[in-house]
Design an enzyme around this catalytic site. Structure first.
Site, PDB file in Angstrom:
ATOM      1  N   GLU A  39      -7.335   9.748   8.279  1.00 62.25           N
ATOM      2  CA  GLU A  39      -6.908   8.598   8.402  1.00 62.25           C
ATOM      3  C   GLU A  39      -7.664   7.673   9.341  1.00 62.25           C
ATOM      4  OE1 GLU A  39      -4.902   6.290   7.432  1.00 62.25           O
ATOM      5  OE2 GLU A  39      -3.130   6.714   6.841  1.00 62.25           O
ATOM      6  N   ASP A  60      -0.618   3.512  13.226  1.00 61.71           N
ATOM      7  CA  ASP A  60      -0.184   2.366  13.875  1.00 61.71           C
ATOM      8  C   ASP A  60       1.283   2.563  14.172  1.00 61.71           C
ATOM      9  OD1 ASP A  60       0.808  -0.351  14.382  1.00 61.71           O
ATOM     10  OD2 ASP A  60      -0.707  -1.179  12.987  1.00 61.71           O
ATOM     11  N   ASP A  91      -8.931  -3.586   7.378  1.00 64.02           N
ATOM     12  CA  ASP A  91      -9.042  -5.016   6.667  1.00 64.02           C
ATOM     13  C   ASP A  91      -8.188  -6.123   7.322  1.00 64.02           C
ATOM     14  OD1 ASP A  91      -6.646  -3.797   5.567  1.00 64.02           O
ATOM     15  OD2 ASP A  91      -7.000  -5.498   4.021  1.00 64.02           O
TER      16      ASP A  91
HETATM   17  C1  PRP Z   1      -3.520   1.073   7.002  1.00 60.71           C
HETATM   18  C2  PRP Z   1      -4.200   2.293   7.236  1.00 60.71           C
HETATM   19  C3  PRP Z   1      -3.062   3.419   7.534  1.00 60.71           C
HETATM   20  C4  PRP Z   1      -1.809   2.559   7.612  1.00 60.71           C
HETATM   21  C5  PRP Z   1      -1.394   2.813   9.205  1.00 60.71           C
HETATM   22  O1  PRP Z   1      -3.311   1.302   5.612  1.00 60.71           O
HETATM   23  O2  PRP Z   1      -5.115   2.569   6.696  1.00 60.71           O
HETATM   24  O3  PRP Z   1      -3.280   4.243   6.091  1.00 60.71           O
HETATM   25  O4  PRP Z   1      -1.954   1.311   7.393  1.00 60.71           O
HETATM   26  O5  PRP Z   1      -0.421   2.135   9.373  1.00 60.71           O
HETATM   27  P1  PRP Z   1       0.895   2.566   9.871  1.00 60.71           P
HETATM   28  O6  PRP Z   1       0.852   3.872  10.950  1.00 60.71           O
HETATM   29  O7  PRP Z   1       1.589   1.631  10.554  1.00 60.71           O
HETATM   30  O8  PRP Z   1       1.880   3.465   8.663  1.00 60.71           O
HETATM   31  P2  PRP Z   1      -2.963   0.140   4.582  1.00 60.71           P
HETATM   32  O9  PRP Z   1      -1.734   0.264   3.967  1.00 60.71           O
HETATM   33  O10 PRP Z   1      -2.815  -1.264   5.398  1.00 60.71           O
HETATM   34  O11 PRP Z   1      -3.934   0.294   3.468  1.00 60.71           O
HETATM   35  P3  PRP Z   1      -5.498   0.250   3.344  1.00 60.71           P
HETATM   36  O12 PRP Z   1      -6.020   1.456   4.036  1.00 60.71           O
HETATM   37  O13 PRP Z   1      -5.901   0.104   2.058  1.00 60.71           O
HETATM   38  O14 PRP Z   1      -6.011  -0.960   4.134  1.00 60.71           O
END
Ligand code: PRP
Length: 187
Positions: A105, A109, A165
């Site tokens: 990952e 977050d 992003d």
């Molecule tokens: C982002 C990141 C993680 C997730 C973390 O993905 O890549 O997978 O959010 O956030 P969380 O701990 O609050 O769940 P996103 O869904 O934005 O897709 P991306 O990787 O394509 O940017």
């Protein structure tokens, strides 16, 4: 080489982790993971799109044989805060029963994406699951979720670059930066 990277892109408030700091830590993680897996051949599960930069550098920092596959999830859309809703957009290309998984990952977050993903992967009976996240936000209300290896613990700010992003932009920055808040207003 005669080229030089642009020090700072538009929309960057400050650089949080430089390219050099990233690469140094990823090299260390690669060595730690070599030792962790030993004779086992891990199947890297990259979580698209954010993990691409990290995963490609991490696997090249390792010397043991590895295999790779990808999943895509979405939790944010184009917003800067988590919706709490995780969708699987792309599944793995292969069965994973009996495999030693290395879930990669870019950032933990709220932890919701990872928690959902791990539950789903566990149900498919892999031999083991190891989780590596490049970044983990210091967030008291984050859900408790398995993370075995971490690159950097960071403050709770909206970060971009090195795969991360804002509205699909900035993933190509070679460093991790804090997004200029005025960019969010302008979008
Ligand atoms: C982002 C990141 C993680 C997730 C973390 O993905 O890549 O997978 O959010 O956030 P969380 O701990 O609050 O769940 P996103 O869904 O934005 O897709 P991306 O990787 O394509 O940017």
């Amino acid at each position: 080489m005669s080229w030089q990277r642009e020090p700072r892109a538009n929309g960057v408030a400050k650089i949080l982790i430089t390219e050099q700091e990233l690469q140094r830590r990823i090299y260390e993680l690669g060595k730690e993971l070599d030792g962790h897996f030993g004779d086992r051949v891990p199947l890297f599960v990259g979580v698209l799109n954010g993990a691409v930069a990290f995963m490609t550098d991490l696997m090249r920092a390792m010397t043991i044989p590895v295999e790779i596959d990808f999943m895509a999830t979405s939790s944010y859309g184009n917003s800067t805060t988590s919706s709490g809703v995780v969708r699987i957009i792309k599944d793995l290309n292969q069965p994973i029963d009996g495999r030693h998984l290395m879930v990669v990952e870019d950032i933990v977050d709220s932890g919701l994406t990872l928690r959902y993903l791990l539950e789903m992967l566990e149900a498919r009976n892999p031999a083991s699951i190891t989780v590596v996240a490049l970044l983990r936000k210091n967030k008291p209300d984050a859900v408790d979720v398995q993370v075995d290896f971490i690159g950097f613990d960071i403050p709770d700010e909206f970060v971009i670059g090195y795969g991360l992003d804002f509205a699909e932009r900035y993933r190509n920055l070679p460093y991790v930066a804090v997004l200029d808040p005025s960019t969010i207003v302008d979008e």
